[in-house]
Design an enzyme around this catalytic site. Structure first.
Site, short mmCIF file in Angstrom:
data_model
loop_
_atom_site.label_atom_id
_atom_site.label_comp_id
_atom_site.label_asym_id
_atom_site.label_seq_id
_atom_site.Cartn_x
_atom_site.Cartn_y
_atom_site.Cartn_z
N HIS A 210 0.82 -1.23 0.00
CA HIS A 210 0.00 0.00 0.00
C HIS A 210 0.86 1.28 0.00
O HIS A 210 0.93 1.94 -1.02
CB HIS A 210 -1.01 0.04 1.16
CG HIS A 210 -1.98 -1.09 1.14
ND1 HIS A 210 -2.76 -1.38 0.06
CD2 HIS A 210 -2.27 -2.04 2.08
CE1 HIS A 210 -3.50 -2.44 0.32
NE2 HIS A 210 -3.22 -2.86 1.54
N ASP B 275 -5.18 -7.88 -3.78
CA ASP B 275 -5.53 -7.64 -2.37
C ASP B 275 -6.86 -8.28 -1.96
O ASP B 275 -6.93 -9.47 -1.75
CB ASP B 275 -5.51 -6.12 -2.12
CG ASP B 275 -5.48 -5.79 -0.63
OD1 ASP B 275 -5.46 -6.73 0.19
OD2 ASP B 275 -5.48 -4.59 -0.27
ZN ZN Z 1 -3.65 -6.75 2.27
#
Ligand code: ZN
Length: 453
Positions: free
Chosen positions: A267, A318
């Site tokens: 991220h 994800d």
């Molecule tokens: Zn994750």
């Protein structure tokens, strides 16, 4: 041995026309000019991407979390609330069926391999399974059934926040102390050995919120494989880490550890300019999941600055809310454009935005998985995508323009005809070879889990 002829191919040396790629034992043996009638024929050949971040089980929640909770300020509520209720129901059989569907969809989208950030370890309430790696073995089985390459990342998840609060409810299925985790990691390594030689293992301290500094130090020495960790995803996390560790997450990590190319940081949507530059200099990969980050409202990654500073990045799916390699790249570039009111944000004078995004993601993904792939070159694993260009979406375009049409035209997935993972030709004519049985099992699991989660 297999011979693949491509009218055009994005090789390690750039675009080449009329290329014959010879593969054997999962690897590319040669890349030469010419035509051979015995070949598998493709219009456009690309190196396949490695998906560097997945939580497979979350795929079953896609489409169920788009409502708001009772507190309008708590925008994360519906997703988190549903995830914990959902977790109380999942059995190992469910996880295996869901993972098989996810891995099949990844292959059909052009990912030849996946790094599974695997944290659902235990039975309900945190009770141990007879085999501590019961859930990991289900991930391995799903990968074997679909033919996707796997880098398994067992996750160390110790507590519910930097203050060391104990795990609650569904979170208890993630929890390990260091000893329990070591046993789990060792058992996972054994299971992985029954897979093909491109299956690997690494380690994943979940985040600075879930793992204390001492435990982080010991867990990263456990494996000589890749180290993946969530970092600087949400503003609340930055504040919490700053309060307890005295520095912002990225700043703290770079100061406390020798972050190098074996790290993949997931991220990093909350970084200052100085952090962005410093992280770029380490050679670590940043794992971006632009579709999930958009879905969860995480924020915008400093992509243009990070890339200009020589930073490396790759793409993950994800939460698996939408598994779509080309749309991930498009979303990343569009996020930069919206922020900066610019166009072709990641393009450089010699390469289009699509080319830069695609090549960066394939190379970064390979590095993050410690997988010898991401390029069409002799010696590399035969992770390949065959694309059809004779259609109304690509119109026989060539080179960067063809790639841009795939990424920004919205129909790139429909153009993928063939996918090979380490030479395993698992997607043909746009469909995974076991699509019907995998889909049926997934539908049965979803029916069993019910709509009322
Ligand atoms: Zn994750």
């Amino acid at each position: 041995m297999e011979l693949i002829h491509a009218k055009q191919a994005l090789t390690e040396n750039g675009w080449e026309n009329n290329v014959v790629v010879e593969t054997s034992d999962g690897r590319i043996i040669s890349v030469i000019s010419g035509v051979s009638p015995k070949c598998t024929q493709v219009d456009l050949l690309l190196p396949a991407s490695a998906n560097l971040h997945s939580h497979a089980f979350q795929r079953a929640m896609a489409g169920l979390t788009e409502t708001r909770g009772p507190n309008p300020r708590d925008t994360f509520w519906s997703w988190r609330h549903l995830m914990y209720r959902f977790l109380d129901r999942l059995t190992p059989d469910h996880v295996e069926a869901i993972a098989a569907l996810v891995f099949m969809e990844m292959l059909e989208a052009g990912h030849a391999a996946v790094a599974e950030f695997h944290y659902l370890h235990h039975a309900v309430g945190g009770a141990a399974y007879a085999d501590p790696a019961e859930m990991a073995t289900r991930i391995v089985s799903a990968a074997q059934a679909t033919g996707i390459g796997l880098t398994l990342l067992p996750v160390l998840y110790m507590h519910g926040g930097c203050d060391g609060r104990v795990l609650q409810g569904g979170q208890q299925r993630f929890g390990c102390g260091i000893d329990r985790f070591n046993a789990l990691h060792e058992a996972s390594s054994k299971h992985l050995k029954r897979g093909p030689s491109d299956f690997k293992i690494g380690v994943a301290p979940h985040s600075l919120r879930a793992v204390d500094p001492n435990s982080l130090g010991s867990v990263i020495s456990l494996s000589d494989g890749p180290i993946h960790m969530h970092l600087a995803e949400q503003e609340a996390e930055v504040t919490e880490v700053e309060t307890h560790l005295g520095a912002r997450p990225t700043e703290w990590l770079l100061d406390a550890h020798d972050v190098d190319p074996s790290w993949c940081l997931i991220h990093c949507t909350q970084m200052t300019s100085a952090e962005t530059e410093a992280l770029a200099r380490t050679g670590a990969v940043v794992g971006l999941s632009p579709i999930t980050e958009s879905n969860l409202g995480d924020g915008i990654f400093n992509g243009t600055q990070f890339f200009s500073a020589g930073g490396r990045f790759g793409i993950g799916s994800d939460s698996n809310v939408h598994i779509a390699l080309f749309e991930e790249l498009c979303t990343l570039d569009y996020s930069q454009r919206l922020r900066d009111r610019s166009r072709a944000a990641m393009a450089v004078p010699s390469r289009s935005a699509g080319r830069v995004l695609f090549e960066s993601a394939t190379r970064g993904g390979a590095q993050a998985l410690a997988r010898d792939s991401g390029r069409i070159a002799p010696g590399a694993l035969a992770d390949l995508i065959g694309v059809e260009t004779g259609n109304e979406w690509i119109c026989d375009r060539r080179g960067d323009t063809a790639l841009d049409s795939l990424i920004f035209g919205g129909r790139g997935r429909d153009c993928i005809r063939d996918v090979w993972s380490a030479g395993r030709h698992v997607v043909k004519e746009g469909r995974h070879q076991a699509r019907e049985s995998i889909t049926l099992q997934f539908r049965n699991v979803l029916a069993e889990l019910g709509q009322d989660i």
